[in-house]
Write a protein that holds these residues in place. Structure first.
Motif, mmCIF file in Angstrom:
data_model
loop_
_atom_site.group_PDB
_atom_site.id
_atom_site.type_symbol
_atom_site.label_atom_id
_atom_site.label_comp_id
_atom_site.label_asym_id
_atom_site.label_seq_id
_atom_site.Cartn_x
_atom_site.Cartn_y
_atom_site.Cartn_z
ATOM 1 N N LEU A 11 0.931 -1.197 0.078
ATOM 2 C CA LEU A 11 -0.123 -0.061 0.060
ATOM 3 C C LEU A 11 0.749 1.343 0.129
ATOM 4 N N ASN A 12 2.004 1.259 0.939
ATOM 5 C CA ASN A 12 2.830 2.411 0.928
ATOM 6 C C ASN A 12 3.576 2.540 -0.411
ATOM 7 N N LEU A 13 4.069 1.643 -0.901
ATOM 8 C CA LEU A 13 4.691 1.665 -1.874
ATOM 9 C C LEU A 13 4.039 2.042 -3.372
ATOM 10 N N HIS A 14 2.818 1.624 -3.290
ATOM 11 C CA HIS A 14 1.761 2.089 -4.240
ATOM 12 C C HIS A 14 1.529 3.637 -4.277
ATOM 13 N N ALA A 15 1.494 3.973 -3.150
ATOM 14 C CA ALA A 15 1.315 5.514 -2.791
ATOM 15 C C ALA A 15 2.527 6.296 -3.158
ATOM 16 N N LEU A 16 3.681 5.924 -3.045
ATOM 17 C CA LEU A 16 4.924 6.528 -3.281
ATOM 18 C C LEU A 16 5.037 6.613 -4.886
ATOM 19 N N LEU A 17 4.903 5.443 -5.470
ATOM 20 C CA LEU A 17 5.072 5.289 -7.082
ATOM 21 C C LEU A 17 3.918 6.390 -7.622
ATOM 22 N N GLY A 18 2.703 6.412 -7.083
ATOM 23 C CA GLY A 18 1.734 7.352 -7.543
ATOM 24 C C GLY A 18 2.063 8.692 -7.200
ATOM 25 N N ALA A 19 2.822 9.228 -6.540
ATOM 26 C CA ALA A 19 3.420 10.524 -6.170
ATOM 27 C C ALA A 19 4.373 10.845 -7.134
ATOM 28 N N GLN A 20 4.976 10.009 -7.914
ATOM 29 C CA GLN A 20 6.104 10.486 -8.788
ATOM 30 C C GLN A 20 5.590 11.270 -10.063
ATOM 31 N N ARG A 21 6.560 12.235 -10.226
ATOM 32 C CA ARG A 21 6.288 13.164 -11.513
ATOM 33 C C ARG A 21 7.087 12.396 -12.701
ATOM 34 N N ALA A 22 6.453 12.356 -13.631
ATOM 35 C CA ALA A 22 7.156 11.665 -15.085
ATOM 36 C C ALA A 22 6.594 11.877 -16.210
ATOM 37 N N ASP A 23 7.101 11.504 -17.403
ATOM 38 C CA ASP A 23 6.771 11.702 -18.850
ATOM 39 C C ASP A 23 5.631 10.472 -18.811
ATOM 40 N N VAL A 24 4.829 10.638 -19.977
ATOM 41 C CA VAL A 24 3.586 9.619 -20.185
ATOM 42 C C VAL A 24 4.202 8.171 -20.107
ATOM 43 N N GLY A 25 5.207 7.901 -20.983
ATOM 44 C CA GLY A 25 5.782 6.480 -20.901
ATOM 45 C C GLY A 25 6.369 6.104 -19.320
ATOM 46 N N SER A 26 6.862 6.820 -18.736
ATOM 47 C CA SER A 26 7.141 6.465 -17.303
ATOM 48 C C SER A 26 6.001 6.355 -16.477
ATOM 49 N N ILE A 27 5.028 6.978 -16.675
ATOM 50 C CA ILE A 27 3.655 7.120 -15.964
ATOM 51 C C ILE A 27 3.102 5.654 -16.050
ATOM 52 N N ARG A 28 3.064 5.488 -17.528
ATOM 53 C CA ARG A 28 2.360 4.062 -17.620
ATOM 54 C C ARG A 28 3.258 2.829 -17.176
ATOM 55 N N ALA A 29 4.634 3.101 -17.109
ATOM 56 C CA ALA A 29 5.384 1.860 -16.586
ATOM 57 C C ALA A 29 4.967 1.918 -14.948
ATOM 58 N N ILE A 30 4.782 2.951 -14.458
ATOM 59 C CA ILE A 30 4.507 2.994 -12.903
ATOM 60 C C ILE A 30 3.302 2.416 -12.532
ATOM 61 N N TRP A 31 2.203 2.779 -13.590
ATOM 62 C CA TRP A 31 1.057 2.167 -13.634
ATOM 63 C C TRP A 31 0.850 0.620 -13.462
ATOM 64 N N ALA A 32 1.961 0.100 -14.141
ATOM 65 C CA ALA A 32 1.926 -1.230 -14.450
ATOM 66 C C ALA A 32 2.358 -1.946 -13.001
ATOM 67 N N VAL A 33 3.274 -1.322 -12.430
ATOM 68 C CA VAL A 33 3.944 -1.749 -11.204
ATOM 69 C C VAL A 33 2.606 -1.668 -9.981
ATOM 70 N N GLN A 34 2.062 -0.496 -10.108
ATOM 71 C CA GLN A 34 1.151 -0.071 -9.147
ATOM 72 C C GLN A 34 -0.120 -1.195 -9.181
ATOM 73 N N ASP A 35 -0.371 -1.656 -10.623
ATOM 74 C CA ASP A 35 -1.721 -2.525 -10.922
ATOM 75 C C ASP A 35 -1.082 -3.994 -10.329
ATOM 76 N N ARG A 36 0.297 -4.334 -10.481
ATOM 77 C CA ARG A 36 0.462 -5.713 -9.849
ATOM 78 C C ARG A 36 0.670 -5.811 -8.519
ATOM 79 N N ILE A 37 0.815 -4.863 -7.616
ATOM 80 C CA ILE A 37 1.237 -4.865 -6.276
ATOM 81 C C ILE A 37 0.232 -4.427 -5.591
ATOM 82 N N ALA A 38 -1.144 -4.025 -6.356
ATOM 83 C CA ALA A 38 -2.406 -3.634 -5.598
ATOM 84 C C ALA A 38 -2.876 -4.692 -4.905
ATOM 85 N N LEU A 39 -3.727 -4.331 -3.917
ATOM 86 C CA LEU A 39 -4.263 -5.240 -3.140
ATOM 87 C C LEU A 39 -5.562 -5.705 -4.076
ATOM 88 N N ASP A 40 -6.152 -7.035 -4.141
ATOM 89 C CA ASP A 40 -7.282 -7.289 -4.705
ATOM 90 C C ASP A 40 -8.513 -6.909 -3.940
#
Length: 116
Positions: A11-40
């Motif tokens: 949960l905390n890593l998900h939040a930290l990743l979501g707070a990152q500023r990045a270009d669109v390609g990097s944001i999509r890569a971050i979302w992929a990590v967030q989607d994988r570690i998110a709680l179901d």
């Protein structure tokens, strides 16, 4: 690299990743990590996770007395670099409050850099 993360780390890593500023390609890569570690949904229910809006920002809270089993995740080098960058640029509110979930993660990710 494989990391075993408990729900607090996820949960905390998900939040930290979501707070990152990045270009669109990097944001999509971050979302992929967030989607994988998110709680179901079942995991969220098991820890009584709730989402609240505070000053226009979503805040996630859960019952600290509850837990679910830790889960193993495999990350690519690029994903690990993003996770490390999020941790290195994060300004914690209090080192003591975050130590329980942060220390094992930092030791896993940065132990080889410190020559351990």
């Amino acid at each position: 690299m494989k990391l075993t993360l408990d729900h607090t780390q996820r949960l905390n890593l998900h939040a930290l990743l979501g707070a990152q500023r990045a270009d669109v390609g990097s944001i999509r890569a971050i979302w992929a990590v967030q989607d994988r570690i998110a709680l179901d949904a079942d995991e969220e229910k098991a820890v009584q996770l709730k989402r609240e809006m505070v000053a226009g920002q979503e805040r996630v809270v859960w019952n600290p007395a509850l837990s679910i089993p830790a889960k193993e995740f495999e990350f690519t080098d690029a994903e690990l670099a993003r996770i490390k960058a999020a941790l290195q640029t994060w300004n914690s509110y209090g080192a003591n409050a975050d130590r329980r979930w942060l220390q094992p993660l930092v030791e896993s990710l940065f132990s080889t850099e410190a020559g351990q």
